[in-house]
Design an enzyme around this catalytic site. Structure first.
Site, mmCIF file in Angstrom:
data_model
loop_
_atom_site.group_PDB
_atom_site.id
_atom_site.type_symbol
_atom_site.label_atom_id
_atom_site.label_comp_id
_atom_site.label_asym_id
_atom_site.label_seq_id
_atom_site.Cartn_x
_atom_site.Cartn_y
_atom_site.Cartn_z
ATOM 1 N N ASN A 1 -4.554 -8.115 5.998
ATOM 2 C CA ASN A 1 -5.728 -7.355 5.555
ATOM 3 C C ASN A 1 -5.836 -7.514 4.044
ATOM 4 O OD1 ASN A 1 -7.658 -5.477 4.938
ATOM 5 N ND2 ASN A 1 -6.388 -3.696 5.412
ATOM 6 N N TRP A 2 -6.808 -8.319 3.626
ATOM 7 C CA TRP A 2 -6.922 -8.596 2.190
ATOM 8 C C TRP A 2 -7.681 -7.504 1.443
ATOM 9 C CZ3 TRP A 2 -8.163 -14.598 2.048
ATOM 10 C CH2 TRP A 2 -7.040 -15.281 2.513
ATOM 11 N N LYS A 3 -8.165 -6.508 2.167
ATOM 12 C CA LYS A 3 -8.903 -5.403 1.538
ATOM 13 C C LYS A 3 -9.963 -5.964 0.584
ATOM 14 C CE LYS A 3 -4.752 -2.711 2.059
ATOM 15 N NZ LYS A 3 -4.090 -1.453 1.813
ATOM 16 N N HIS B 1 -9.315 1.781 9.696
ATOM 17 C CA HIS B 1 -8.232 1.712 8.704
ATOM 18 C C HIS B 1 -8.201 3.025 7.928
ATOM 19 C CE1 HIS B 1 -5.940 0.516 5.172
ATOM 20 N NE2 HIS B 1 -5.440 -0.456 5.921
ATOM 21 N N GLU C 1 -7.990 3.661 4.924
ATOM 22 C CA GLU C 1 -8.866 3.684 3.740
ATOM 23 C C GLU C 1 -10.310 3.963 4.142
ATOM 24 O OE1 GLU C 1 -7.515 -0.066 2.203
ATOM 25 O OE2 GLU C 1 -5.555 0.873 1.837
ATOM 26 N N GLU D 1 -0.044 2.919 11.425
ATOM 27 C CA GLU D 1 0.128 2.799 9.985
ATOM 28 C C GLU D 1 0.292 4.182 9.370
ATOM 29 O OE1 GLU D 1 -1.558 -1.158 8.524
ATOM 30 O OE2 GLU D 1 -3.181 0.279 8.363
ATOM 31 N N GLY E 1 0.628 0.583 1.031
ATOM 32 C CA GLY E 1 0.465 0.225 -0.374
ATOM 33 C C GLY E 1 1.387 0.992 -1.314
ATOM 34 N N SER F 1 3.559 -1.310 4.049
ATOM 35 C CA SER F 1 4.537 -1.987 3.205
ATOM 36 C C SER F 1 5.469 -2.928 3.968
ATOM 37 C CB SER F 1 5.329 -0.967 2.381
ATOM 38 O OG SER F 1 4.450 -0.214 1.569
ATOM 39 N N GLY G 1 -0.901 -5.608 4.242
ATOM 40 C CA GLY G 1 -1.849 -5.593 3.126
ATOM 41 C C GLY G 1 -1.328 -6.443 1.977
HETATM 42 C C1 PEP Z 1 -2.754 -2.179 5.230
HETATM 43 O O1 PEP Z 1 -3.613 -2.444 4.426
HETATM 44 O O2 PEP Z 1 -3.081 -1.994 6.407
HETATM 45 C C2 PEP Z 1 -1.369 -2.091 4.778
HETATM 46 C C3 PEP Z 1 -0.447 -1.793 5.646
HETATM 47 O O3 PEP Z 1 -1.115 -2.340 3.448
HETATM 48 P P1 PEP Z 1 0.344 -2.596 2.772
HETATM 49 O O4 PEP Z 1 1.029 -3.659 3.591
HETATM 50 O O5 PEP Z 1 0.031 -3.070 1.386
HETATM 51 O O6 PEP Z 1 1.082 -1.309 2.814
#
Ligand code: PEP
Length: 256
Positions: free
Chosen positions: A9-11, A96, A98, A168, A174, A214, A235
């Site tokens: 997931n490049w956000k 998600h 976010e 998640e 993040g 993470s 992410g």
């Molecule tokens: C995500 O964006 O779904 C995510 C898990 O991000 P990260 O790996 O940076 O925690």
């Protein structure tokens, strides 16, 4: 046996056509021979077409980070699932944290999007997870149960099996704080139990549940070795070809 799935997931990070191409031209050769894992890259909308040019015909599939639940109409700024399909998108990330927290997406909205995605033939990856305060208050399982009931409402067995769940924990996204493999496995097992109660054991055994929060090259192998963890949604570590490739490799190994 469930084939693991790793999503990048490049956000709102790598999003220009050049940024997408550069990353994918490095990434695709690193994982091209791996057959025991599904790999999905979800760039911002502006990168989808150029990303598809590079991954078309490879084992890397294209995902979008969001969509609307209508196909056409007066919905300024929204993206139709049909438009996404027309440019090679196969998967879509829905709900998600976010989107839920910054853009106030509710379980009702996520459910509408999920049903639409399934109807048009996009493969949904639906995110669920608890806040830190909820975990500390011992409410994690209540939150997860509520999200499973509401976000996945009205799905028949086949639709449930086609849906990927991403567990998640919000406090791990993040932040560099990963759930321990035991904490993640406990919730994945709980989710599978909920699906088994609602449908049956066969359905529960077929649904893929990714862990997200993470995931990095140094923790992927141990997380993916857990029985109920079927790969990851990544992410930060998905932005670099080498780190994402290491995570994909760990998922591939977990299926051998
Ligand atoms: C995500 O964006 O779904 C995510 C898990 O991000 P990260 O790996 O940076 O925690």
């Amino acid at each position: 046996m469930r084939k693991p799935i790793v999503g990048g997931n490049w956000k709102m990070n790598r999003g220009t056509p050049e940024e997408c191409k550069d990353m994918l031209m490095n990434f695709v050769p690193l994982i091209k021979n791996l057959l025991n894992v599904d790999v999905v890259i979800a760039p911002p909308f502006t990168g989808l077409i150029s990303a598809y040019e590079i991954i078309k015909g490879t084992n890397v599939k294209l995902g979008a980070q969001n969509m609307y639940y209508e196909e056409n109409g007066a919905f300024t700024g929204e993206i139709s699932p049909k438009f996404l399909k027309s440019i090679g998108v196969e998967y879509v990330i829905l709900g998600h944290s976010e989107r839920r927290n910054i853009f106030n997406e509710s379980d009702v909205l996520v459910n509408k999007k999920l049903k639409k995605a399934l109807l048009v033939g996009l493969k949904p990856i639906v995110c669920i997870g608890e806040h830190l305060e909820e975990r500390e208050a011992g409410r994690t399982k209540d939150i997860i149960k509520f999200q499973i009931n509401e976000s996945f409402k009205d799905l028949n067995k086949d639709q449930m099996i086609q849906t990927v769940i991403a567990y998640e924990p919000i406090w791990a996204i993040g932040t560099g704080k990963t759930a321990t493999p035991e904490q993640a496995e406990e919730i994945h097992m709980f989710i599978r139990g909920l699906i088994s109660q609602r449908y049956d054991q066969e359905t529960a055994d077929s649904v893929r549940i990714q862990y997200g929060g993470s995931v990095k090259p140094n923790n992927a192998e141990i997380l993916f070795s857990k029985e109920n963890i079927d790969g990851g949604l990544v992410g930060g570590a998905s932005l670099q070809a080498e780190s994402l490739a290491e995570i994909v490799l760990a998922a591939d190994k977990s299926f051998q």
